[in-house]
Design an enzyme around this catalytic site. Structure first.
Site, PDB file in Angstrom:
ATOM      1  CE  LYS A   1     -10.670  17.891 -41.374  1.00  0.00           C
ATOM      2  NZ  LYS A   1     -10.247  16.919 -42.392  1.00  0.00           N
TER       3      LYS A   1
ATOM      4  CG  ASP B   1      -9.669  17.531 -33.393  1.00  0.00           C
ATOM      5  OD1 ASP B   1     -10.420  18.152 -34.175  1.00  0.00           O
ATOM      6  OD2 ASP B   1      -8.797  16.734 -33.785  1.00  0.00           O
TER       7      ASP B   1
ATOM      8  CD  GLN C   1     -13.581  14.424 -39.564  1.00  0.00           C
ATOM      9  OE1 GLN C   1     -14.677  14.439 -40.115  1.00  0.00           O
ATOM     10  NE2 GLN C   1     -12.447  14.478 -40.242  1.00  0.00           N
TER      11      GLN C   1
ATOM     12  CB  CYS D   1      -3.748  11.721 -39.855  1.00  0.00           C
ATOM     13  SG  CYS D   1      -3.171  12.344 -41.425  1.00  0.00           S
TER      14      CYS D   1
ATOM     15  CG  HIS E   1      -6.099  13.930 -37.245  1.00  0.00           C
ATOM     16  ND1 HIS E   1      -5.004  14.720 -37.513  1.00  0.00           N
ATOM     17  CD2 HIS E   1      -6.635  13.620 -38.455  1.00  0.00           C
ATOM     18  CE1 HIS E   1      -4.900  14.887 -38.823  1.00  0.00           C
ATOM     19  NE2 HIS E   1      -5.872  14.226 -39.422  1.00  0.00           N
TER      20      HIS E   1
HETATM   21  N1  PLP Z   1      -8.598  16.417 -36.260  1.00  0.00           N
HETATM   22  C1  PLP Z   1      -9.375  15.537 -36.875  1.00  0.00           C
HETATM   23  C2  PLP Z   1     -10.263  14.644 -36.056  1.00  0.00           C
HETATM   24  C3  PLP Z   1      -9.376  15.454 -38.259  1.00  0.00           C
HETATM   25  O1  PLP Z   1     -10.161  14.568 -38.880  1.00  0.00           O
HETATM   26  C4  PLP Z   1      -8.525  16.322 -39.007  1.00  0.00           C
HETATM   27  C5  PLP Z   1      -8.454  16.239 -40.466  1.00  0.00           C
HETATM   28  O2  PLP Z   1      -8.723  15.246 -41.072  1.00  0.00           O
HETATM   29  C6  PLP Z   1      -7.736  17.236 -38.306  1.00  0.00           C
HETATM   30  C7  PLP Z   1      -7.806  17.249 -36.943  1.00  0.00           C
HETATM   31  C8  PLP Z   1      -6.841  18.169 -39.016  1.00  0.00           C
HETATM   32  O3  PLP Z   1      -7.557  19.110 -39.729  1.00  0.00           O
HETATM   33  P1  PLP Z   1      -6.830  20.139 -40.708  1.00  0.00           P
HETATM   34  O4  PLP Z   1      -5.984  19.296 -41.626  1.00  0.00           O
HETATM   35  O5  PLP Z   1      -7.940  20.826 -41.411  1.00  0.00           O
HETATM   36  O6  PLP Z   1      -6.013  21.035 -39.865  1.00  0.00           O
END
Ligand code: PLP
Length: 404
Positions: A225, A199, A202, A363, A122
């Site tokens: 999430k 990270d 997900q 993203c 992401h």
């Molecule tokens: N990392 C991953 C794999 C994601 O899917 C997301 C959000 O969709 C993020 C990071 C960013 O999360 P946040 O917008 O809650 O900071």
């Protein structure tokens, strides 16, 4: 026994309609809906406990502090960290990764040093490192993947050299659903003396994560999430690492003593928590974690895996469909395109049928380049989704496809 009707009744929004059709919410990868207990916990705390946390001698401040700090323990237990000192509250995964990139970069990285990321990250696990690259001249090395969306571990291993300082990878891809073999990746990184940031945005909503089992050095996730509120997240870090890192932001709470001559910093985890925390949100996160724990992460995992494989089977039969991400270990995310239909058109028309999906690059533009596409339609499942909803999705896709 997984009582889906009872679970769905906990989420008031699921019984609403859009365009006079029952809502079919399949955009859980972006954010999940909230159970009543989470919303009520927030309202209740605002109505009857609200006061700024820490430093307060009065009753309400102490009560709010108790709730906030009890939430830290709930998070610790949920991810099986060793100590509450390892649990830093942030605004979300994005802030957790930015914090780590900034502090780790300041402490341990110099011009020419390298961070290993993967092609399926992401943007929030790419851009913070690029900002660091601009500031300090570090380099990003990228783990490639196969066409089915599996990271190539032999190539990963080849990326290590004496300039590698950290690995930062997604646990689960938000586009492909691939569950990366984090334990093995950590083992390889540690064999090279390199720490790993995971990270977990997900992964945490879908299956149990265990810091001591994964042995990763840092782990980030977002409350929203996993059925919790927006604006709250967690950065887990092994104490031995967090101890060595400088603070991220300056302000109240992160200090021990301040004078114009010299300021000393607070102990862990407060060193990283400048300013008033979202203590209502941290409490609501704990309520959300208690909620999923009560259902059981293993039950959630089984339910969602069954749903995903059912959806994969049904969707693969649609004429002209291309599904991106077919790893054996695939989580509750299905990205697809049908024929030449633009993802935006598909998403917009599905929406008119009451089906909420996400469209675009999610993203993850470098991943889109790797796949040779501009975007996909993404359906992502949560603990409250049903096979009937998958059927509605499949019928909806067919109906839209027939219009082109
Ligand atoms: N990392 C991953 C794999 C994601 O899917 C997301 C959000 O969709 C993020 C990071 C960013 O999360 P946040 O917008 O809650 O900071």
């Amino acid at each position: 026994m997984y009582d889906i009707d009872k679970i769905r009744a906990d989420f008031p929004i699921l019984s609403r309609t859009v365009y006079n059709r029952p809502l079919v919410y399949l955009d859980n990868g972006a954010t999940t809906q909230k159970p009543r207990c989470v919303v009520e916990a927030m309202t209740e705390e605002y109505y009857s406990v609200n006061a700024n946390v820490h430093r307060g001698v009065h009753f309400l401040s102490q009560k709010a502090t108790e709730l906030h700090e009890a939430s830290r323990e709930t998070v610790r237990s949920f991810i099986n960290a060793q100590s509450i000192n390892e649990i830093v509250f942030t605004r979300g995964t994005t802030e957790s990764i930015n914090l780590l990139a900034s502090c780790f970069g300041d402490a341990f990285m110099n011009e020419g040093d390298e961070v290993i990321v993967s092609v399926m990250e992401h943007h929030s696990n790419i851009v913070p490192w690029q900002l660091l690259a601009e500031r300090k001249g570090i380099k990003l090395r990228v783990i490639p993947m196969t066409d089915s969306g599996v990271l190539m571990l032999d190539e990963y291993e080849k990326l290590f050299n004496d300039r590698t300082r950290i690995v930062s990878v997604a646990h689960v891809s938000n586009v492909l659903g691939t569950v990366n073999p984090i334990k093995e990746m950590v083992r390889i990184a540690h064999a090279h003396g390199v720490p790993v940031l995971v990270d977990g945005a997900q992964s945490t909503p879908h299956f149990a994560v265990d810091m001591q089992l994964l042995d990763c050095d840092f782990f980030a996730f977002s409350a929203h999430k996993i059925y919790g509120p927006t604006g709250v997240g967690v950065l887990y870090g092994k104490e031995k690492w967090l101890d060595k890192l400088p603070p991220y932001q300056g302000g109240g709470e992160m200090i021990k003593n301040v004078s114009f001559e010299k300021t000393t910093f607070n102990e862990l985890p407060y060193k990283f928590e400048a300013g008033t925390p979202d203590y209502i949100g941290t409490h609501a996160l704990a309520v959300a974690l208690d909620y999923v724990s009560k259902i059981g992460m293993d039950s959630i995992y089984s339910h969602e895996r069954e749903l995903t494989s059912y959806a994969m089977q049904q969707m693969q039969q649609i004429d002209g469909i291309r599904i991106f991400g077919t790893a054996a270990d695939k989580d509750a995310v299905i990205s697809f395109l049908v024929g030449n239909i633009h993802h935006l058109d598909m998403g917009t028309l599905l929406d008119r049928l009451g089906i909420a999906v996400r469209t675009g690059h999610h993203c993850a533009e470098p991943l889109m380049s790797r796949l040779g596409i501009e975007g996909t339609v993404r359906a992502s499942f949560a603990l409250y989704n049903t096979k009937e909803e998958v059927d509605i999705l499949v019928a909806g896709i067919k109906r839209v496809a027939s219009m082109f």
